[in-house]
Design a protein around this motif. Structure first.
Motif, short mmCIF file in Angstrom:
data_model
loop_
_atom_site.label_atom_id
_atom_site.label_comp_id
_atom_site.label_asym_id
_atom_site.label_seq_id
_atom_site.Cartn_x
_atom_site.Cartn_y
_atom_site.Cartn_z
N GLY A 268 0.81 -1.21 0.00
CA GLY A 268 0.00 0.00 0.00
C GLY A 268 0.84 1.25 0.00
O GLY A 268 0.54 2.22 -0.72
N ARG A 269 1.92 1.25 0.77
CA ARG A 269 2.79 2.42 0.81
C ARG A 269 3.48 2.64 -0.52
O ARG A 269 3.64 3.78 -0.98
N ALA A 270 3.91 1.56 -1.16
CA ALA A 270 4.59 1.68 -2.46
C ALA A 270 3.63 2.23 -3.52
O ALA A 270 4.01 3.07 -4.34
N VAL A 271 2.38 1.77 -3.51
CA VAL A 271 1.39 2.27 -4.46
C VAL A 271 1.11 3.75 -4.19
O VAL A 271 1.07 4.57 -5.11
N ASP A 272 0.92 4.09 -2.92
CA ASP A 272 0.64 5.49 -2.57
C ASP A 272 1.78 6.41 -3.00
O ASP A 272 1.55 7.50 -3.55
N GLU A 273 3.02 5.99 -2.76
CA GLU A 273 4.16 6.83 -3.09
C GLU A 273 4.29 6.99 -4.61
O GLU A 273 4.61 8.07 -5.10
#
Length: 480
Positions: A268-273
């Motif tokens: 989720g963090r990688a997609v958000d970033e």
């Protein structure tokens, strides 16, 4: 209960350095007095006591190792302070200015060398040059006389090794401070702009600040005496999971940086970033074949494939190029003050953009499964409920087009976009109910006792939580 994380550590170091107490005795006093050492100050949480013991031992190890190479250094009790006096008040109405720096201070017996140790809560990290230069300037010119050289040492509480060490001569510091620090200080004292945000929690201007939206956001929640708080949905989620975790992680900002996060969180963090990078300063619609960001590329193969599938699904929901303005940086953190409860509620949209005269707060949720449909959207995703309250309070500040909230759901096998109207009285009433149920027990709590359970396995502060460690140990034994 103390909310100053480094307070017990600094008091413990004072005993070791100025009262010549043995380290073992200091630790015993730290535990016995709950970090107060007999002074009239709030006691510390049991988790902070355990964290402070680790930090104290790490500091002493780092200091003794460092002192082996600089045996002439002795601790300095009185703060270094540069004072500028005017015969008459200046255009700002001020006749006295002071510069100081918070940290641990040392100097050689002949005062030819001074050191300023800057403390942080995790491993030591590089500070911006202007920070170390400002600290060095105070060390060089804030005491009696001027040393030949100054060292600024960086210490992180979770590491027994200090560094890096920045060293400058007094002449270098004078020239560089005049060039770089002085203009920044002038900019700060001249600054009059108001930027509502996280710092509102400690600002005395809050009750009458015209830039901070204020309202009775949670009329059903009774008032509780206490200091002003800043609360986000993350705070409320942590508290619901475990009050001790909320207090240690969210209020005191301590965490175990060596803990490996769960795979869904990393995806989720990688997609958000990746989406943040694409949407910042861009005007082109995202496409399924766009290159992933560096965070996605670093994921394990299975997780990388999942992230790429989610990013491909986003292309169908990307708001660009029909976007007139995008807010980024500190302006993306939106706040509203519940003036009756004295709580500053804040939230950071994954994307905050303007289309025409309407501002849109977009939340992006990544998951392998669809959202539950047996509960309302605001209950399933409390971020939306808090967004409703914040935007409804800020309605008078917004453009004539008002605002709306979007929930973008991304899964490997599909996507969906749903909207919430913060001007809808029914949505506001439900949001007040959802957030009120989460806020009321938190405001009443003064002990923040741990509630051990399955969440302990991935808890960022379990290392300093005895009940959490005991719970996991007992469950491992029963499982075997």
């Amino acid at each position: 209960m103390t909310e100053f994380t480094l307070g017990p550590l600094m008091a413990a170091l004072d005993l070791a350095e100025f009262a010549n107490r043995a380290d073992a005795d200091v630790v015993k006093s730290l535990v016995r007095t709950r970090g107060t050492f007999g002074a009239d100050r709030p006691p510390a949480h049991a988790g902070l006591i355990r964290w402070s013991i680790d930090a104290f031992r790490n500091y002493r190890t780092a200091w003794l190792t460092h002192r082996a190479a600089a045996p002439e250094l002795v601790p300095v009790r009185s703060p270094w302070k540069i004072t500028h006096r005017r015969d008459a008040v200046d255009q700002r109405g001020v006749s006295r200015y002071e510069q100081t720096c918070w940290g641990r201070r040392y100097q050689s017996v002949d005062d030819s060398v001074r050191e300023m140790w800057l403390l942080s809560l995790a491993a030591p990290v590089e500070r911006p040059e202007i920070v170390t230069l400002a600290a060095a300037n105070v060390a060089a010119f804030g005491g009696e006389g001027v040393p030949e050289k100054v060292r600024v040492v960086l210490f992180g509480a979770t590491s027994p090794v200090a560094g890096p060490v920045v060293e400058r001569t007094a002449a270098q510091i004078r020239d560089q401070a005049q060039e770089k620090v002085a203009p920044k200080l002038v900019e700060i004292v001249d600054g009059t702009a108001r930027h509502p945000g996280r710092d509102c929690v400690s600002c005395p201007e809050v009750p009458a600040c015209p830039a901070l939206a204020a309202a009775d956001l949670l009329p059903a929640v009774p008032t509780v005496p206490g200091p002003r708080r800043t609360l986000s949905v993350t705070d409320l989620r942590y508290y619901r999971s475990c009050p001790a975790k909320y207090h240690l992680r969210r209020q005191l900002k301590v965490r175990d940086t060596g803990l490996v996060e769960g795979r869904p969180v990393l995806v989720g963090r990688a997609v958000d970033e990746t989406l943040r990078e694409r949407h910042t300063g861009g005007a082109r619609r995202c496409r399924p074949g766009d290159a992933p960001g560096g965070d996605v590329a670093m994921l394990p193969e299975d997780d990388r494939r999942t992230a790429l599938e989610m990013l491909a699904k986003h292309a169908a929901l990307c708001p660009f190029p029909d976007v007139d303005e995008v807010q980024d940086g500190r302006h993306r953190f939106l706040v509203a003050h519940d003036s009756r409860l004295d709580v500053v509620f804040g939230g950071t949209p994954d994307l905050l953009y303007r289309r025409g005269s309407c501002w849109v707060w977009r939340e992006t949720k990544t998951s392998r499964r669809r959202l539950r449909r047996d509960r309302s959207l605001l209950r399933e995703v409390p971020q939306l409920a808090l967004a409703v309250l914040i935007l409804s309070a800020r309605a008078s500040e917004d453009s004539p087009g008002g605002s709306r909230i979007e929930l973008e759901q991304l899964r490997p096998d599909g996507c969906a976009l749903e909207e919430v109207d913060p001007a809808d009285p029914a949505q506001v009433a439900e949001a007040q109910e959802v957030i009120g149920e989460l806020v009321e027990p938190l405001l009443r709590d003064t002990a923040f006792a741990p509630t051990p359970g399955d969440d302990c396995a991935q808890c960022e502060v379990r290392r300093w939580c005895a009940p959490g460690v005991e719970y996991l140990t007992a469950n491992r034994r029963s499982a075997s």
